[in-house]
Write a protein that holds these residues in place. Structure first.
Motif, PDB file in Angstrom:
ATOM      1  N   MET A 272     -14.703  -4.519  10.330  1.00  0.00           N
ATOM      2  CA  MET A 272     -14.351  -3.313   9.578  1.00  0.00           C
ATOM      3  C   MET A 272     -12.861  -3.242   9.273  1.00  0.00           C
ATOM      4  SD  MET A 272     -16.731  -0.154  10.930  1.00  0.00           S
ATOM      5  CE  MET A 272     -16.537  -0.432  12.697  1.00  0.00           C
ATOM      6  N   VAL A 273     -12.028  -3.645  10.235  1.00  0.00           N
ATOM      7  CA  VAL A 273     -10.588  -3.641   9.974  1.00  0.00           C
ATOM      8  C   VAL A 273     -10.263  -4.641   8.863  1.00  0.00           C
ATOM      9  CG1 VAL A 273      -8.293  -3.958  10.949  1.00  0.00           C
ATOM     10  CG2 VAL A 273     -10.097  -2.926  12.338  1.00  0.00           C
ATOM     11  N   PHE A 274     -10.910  -5.806   8.904  1.00  0.00           N
ATOM     12  CA  PHE A 274     -10.736  -6.801   7.843  1.00  0.00           C
ATOM     13  C   PHE A 274     -11.171  -6.224   6.490  1.00  0.00           C
ATOM     14  CE2 PHE A 274     -12.770 -10.218   5.299  1.00  0.00           C
ATOM     15  CZ  PHE A 274     -11.636 -10.989   5.020  1.00  0.00           C
ATOM     16  N   ALA A 275     -12.329  -5.567   6.470  1.00  0.00           N
ATOM     17  CA  ALA A 275     -12.822  -4.986   5.220  1.00  0.00           C
ATOM     18  C   ALA A 275     -11.887  -3.891   4.720  1.00  0.00           C
ATOM     19  CB  ALA A 275     -14.226  -4.429   5.419  1.00  0.00           C
ATOM     20  N   ALA A 276     -11.296  -3.129   5.641  1.00  0.00           N
ATOM     21  CA  ALA A 276     -10.354  -2.082   5.242  1.00  0.00           C
ATOM     22  C   ALA A 276      -9.091  -2.690   4.631  1.00  0.00           C
ATOM     23  CB  ALA A 276     -10.000  -1.214   6.453  1.00  0.00           C
ATOM     24  N   GLU A 277      -8.602  -3.767   5.255  1.00  0.00           N
ATOM     25  CA  GLU A 277      -7.421  -4.443   4.696  1.00  0.00           C
ATOM     26  C   GLU A 277      -7.738  -5.029   3.319  1.00  0.00           C
ATOM     27  OE1 GLU A 277      -4.452  -4.428   5.682  1.00  0.00           O
ATOM     28  OE2 GLU A 277      -4.408  -4.030   7.840  1.00  0.00           O
ATOM     29  N   LEU A 278      -8.925  -5.601   3.174  1.00  0.00           N
ATOM     30  CA  LEU A 278      -9.345  -6.143   1.889  1.00  0.00           C
ATOM     31  C   LEU A 278      -9.476  -5.019   0.856  1.00  0.00           C
ATOM     32  CD1 LEU A 278     -10.086  -8.904   0.676  1.00  0.00           C
ATOM     33  CD2 LEU A 278     -12.461  -8.483   1.363  1.00  0.00           C
ATOM     34  N   SER A 279      -9.962  -3.861   1.300  1.00  0.00           N
ATOM     35  CA  SER A 279     -10.093  -2.702   0.406  1.00  0.00           C
ATOM     36  C   SER A 279      -8.733  -2.218  -0.067  1.00  0.00           C
ATOM     37  CB  SER A 279     -10.819  -1.562   1.131  1.00  0.00           C
ATOM     38  OG  SER A 279     -12.123  -1.945   1.525  1.00  0.00           O
ATOM     39  N   ALA A 280      -7.747  -2.270   0.824  1.00  0.00           N
ATOM     40  CA  ALA A 280      -6.394  -1.860   0.430  1.00  0.00           C
ATOM     41  C   ALA A 280      -5.838  -2.776  -0.655  1.00  0.00           C
ATOM     42  CB  ALA A 280      -5.477  -1.861   1.652  1.00  0.00           C
ATOM     43  N   MET A 281      -6.179  -4.068  -0.568  1.00  0.00           N
ATOM     44  CA  MET A 281      -5.671  -5.031  -1.545  1.00  0.00           C
ATOM     45  C   MET A 281      -6.431  -4.988  -2.868  1.00  0.00           C
ATOM     46  SD  MET A 281      -5.038  -8.348   0.901  1.00  0.00           S
ATOM     47  CE  MET A 281      -3.887  -8.262   2.288  1.00  0.00           C
ATOM     48  N   LEU A 282      -7.730  -4.759  -2.807  1.00  0.00           N
ATOM     49  CA  LEU A 282      -8.559  -4.840  -4.011  1.00  0.00           C
ATOM     50  C   LEU A 282      -8.944  -3.488  -4.604  1.00  0.00           C
ATOM     51  CD1 LEU A 282     -11.026  -7.704  -3.018  1.00  0.00           C
ATOM     52  CD2 LEU A 282      -9.085  -7.850  -4.577  1.00  0.00           C
ATOM     53  N   ARG A 283      -8.993  -2.452  -3.776  1.00  0.00           N
ATOM     54  CA  ARG A 283      -9.482  -1.145  -4.222  1.00  0.00           C
ATOM     55  C   ARG A 283      -8.457  -0.032  -4.033  1.00  0.00           C
ATOM     56  NH1 ARG A 283     -13.989  -2.186  -7.078  1.00  0.00           N
ATOM     57  NH2 ARG A 283     -14.308   0.080  -6.993  1.00  0.00           N
ATOM     58  N   SER A 284      -7.242  -0.393  -3.610  1.00  0.00           N
ATOM     59  CA  SER A 284      -6.164   0.582  -3.393  1.00  0.00           C
ATOM     60  C   SER A 284      -6.526   1.624  -2.336  1.00  0.00           C
ATOM     61  CB  SER A 284      -5.797   1.289  -4.718  1.00  0.00           C
ATOM     62  OG  SER A 284      -5.347   0.350  -5.672  1.00  0.00           O
ATOM     63  N   LEU A 285      -7.267   1.223  -1.323  1.00  0.00           N
ATOM     64  CA  LEU A 285      -7.567   2.128  -0.217  1.00  0.00           C
ATOM     65  C   LEU A 285      -6.260   2.555   0.446  1.00  0.00           C
ATOM     66  CD1 LEU A 285      -9.776   3.436   1.623  1.00  0.00           C
ATOM     67  CD2 LEU A 285      -9.594   1.385   3.059  1.00  0.00           C
ATOM     68  N   ASP A 286      -6.146   3.839   0.718  1.00  0.00           N
ATOM     69  CA  ASP A 286      -4.922   4.387   1.297  1.00  0.00           C
ATOM     70  C   ASP A 286      -4.635   3.768   2.657  1.00  0.00           C
ATOM     71  OD1 ASP A 286      -3.215   6.446   2.841  1.00  0.00           O
ATOM     72  OD2 ASP A 286      -3.192   7.226   0.794  1.00  0.00           O
ATOM     73  N   SER A 287      -3.379   3.480   2.913  1.00  0.00           N
ATOM     74  CA  SER A 287      -3.001   2.848   4.182  1.00  0.00           C
ATOM     75  C   SER A 287      -3.342   3.723   5.379  1.00  0.00           C
ATOM     76  CB  SER A 287      -1.507   2.523   4.181  1.00  0.00           C
ATOM     77  OG  SER A 287      -0.735   3.705   4.026  1.00  0.00           O
TER      78      SER A 287
END
Length: 372
Positions: A272-287
């Motif tokens: 999940m942490v990996f997916a969150a980091e990937l989301s930040a890079m690809l989907r602009s998920l808030d830090s």
């Protein structure tokens, strides 16, 4: 919250999910009057519990037999399924007979697969005895065994007729086993119900760790309701149900790399942490949402990183993931809390960059024995 509640999964198939304490007495009615023979499947570590269930069913008038299978992922092999099929055949099980699975996620996976394949499908009931089993494996009808090529590659969609979620069965569950199971609840919090995250963040660990805690029960029930709602919409994982795999693509690769000596929940936490980091890079998920992943999981004592030197092996394993399409990997990502999306990631460089955010220089230790 009442002592006993029932949730119905609707859609392509129906499952009654009963929440409460001391639910063993519910079994005869749930099995129904047409059932004569019952196979109780349980792991070696739960021999006494399996025998109690078998004896209770015998006293209720059923022809009950039991099958003791290996503990944890060692149970999810073709030879174990074959052993159970042999018992069913020798005991003359018909299409109106049933299986009762008592144990954690591995038991409900293989037991459900045996039920799905015997006479092209017979009734089964799950009695999960771990938090992971209650929240994830016992609910939803995904059954499977492992092969040498990967986890859960051979399976079938076959829904249990009922699931008994009895929190009394958690009484002897080790604390770290309980917390690793809650990783799946955290997943449900991020993809659909942030109240789960609030409950974990605002209550002490000690309160979450008690089997009779109203907070623990609410977390479990909320997570199950998330899964039930998704499964009711998409039983065969042709669309929306994929969101339940948040964190699982990397998690399954880690499990295989660790030869299944990591608990599933621990691997999902890292995933999940990996997916969150990937989301930040690809989907602009808030830090802040990415940081929230780490803080919630850390409170439960779950890992948030993995060995940096294992990326090549993990990438190779992920390419065999069920969600992959040809050579392109697909991941469940987040646009925000409660806003999951399935996205293709064709660029290995982006995957590697996200992994750099969770890669550790020193080997990560396991969190003890895997779930039963």
């Amino acid at each position: 919250m009442t002592e006993r509640t029932t949730l119905e999964i609707t859609g392509e198939t129906g499952t009654s999910i009963v929440f409460g304490r001391g639910l063993l007495g519910e079994l005869p009615a749930l099995l129904g009057g047409r059932t004569h023979r019952v196979l109780v499947i349980h792991p070696r570590a739960l021999r006494s519990t399996g025998e109690v269930v078998r004896d209770e069913l015998s006293e209720a008038g059923f022809e009950a037999v039991s099958a003791e299978i290996p503990d944890a992922e060692e149970a999810k092999h073709l030879q174990v399924a074959g052993f159970c099929w042999q018992i069913l055949g020798q005991s003359d099980f018909t299409r109106t007979d049933a299986i009762v699975n008592v144990g954690g996620g591995a038991v409900t996976d293989v037991g459900g697969f045996v039920a799905a394949t015997w006479l092209r499908g017979i009734k089964y009931i799950n009695i999960p005895t771990t938090v992971l089993g209650m929240i994830d494996a016992a609910v939803g009808g995904k059954t499977a065994i492992n092969t040498s090529e990967g986890k859960n590659l051979v399976g079938a969609f076959h829904s249990p007729s009922a699931v008994l979620i009895d929190t009394d069965t958690l009484q002897t569950l080790p604390e770290n086993e309980l917390f690793t199971g809650l990783a799946e609840a955290v997943k449900c919090g991020f993809i659909a119900d942030p109240a789960i995250l609030d409950l974990i963040e605002t209550h002490p660990r000690d309160e979450l760790a008690r089997h009779d805690s109203p907070v623990l029960r609410e977390v479990i029930e909320r997570a199950v309701r998330v899964k039930a709602a998704v499964v009711s919409e998409d039983f065969r994982e042709s669309g929306r149900r994929e969101i339940l795999n948040y964190g699982h693509t990397l998690a399954h690769a880690i499990e295989r790399n660790e030869r299944y000596q990591w608990r599933h929940g621990a691997a999902v936490a890292v995933g999940m942490v990996f997916a969150a980091e990937l989301s930040a890079m690809l989907r602009s998920l808030d830090s802040e949402v990415v940081d929230r992943h780490r803080s919630v999981l850390a409170k439960l004592g779950l890992p948030v990183g993995y060995r940096g030197d294992r990326w090549p092996q993990l990438l190779e394993t992920m390419r065999r993931d069920k969600k992959a399409r040809g050579t392109i990997l697909r991941f469940v990502l987040l646009d925000d809390v409660s806003e999951p999306v399935v996205a293709e990631v064709p660029d290995d460089a982006i995957l590697f960059a996200a992994y750099q955010e969770i890669g550790e220089q020193s080997p990560t230790t396991t969190l003890g024995p895997v779930s039963l």
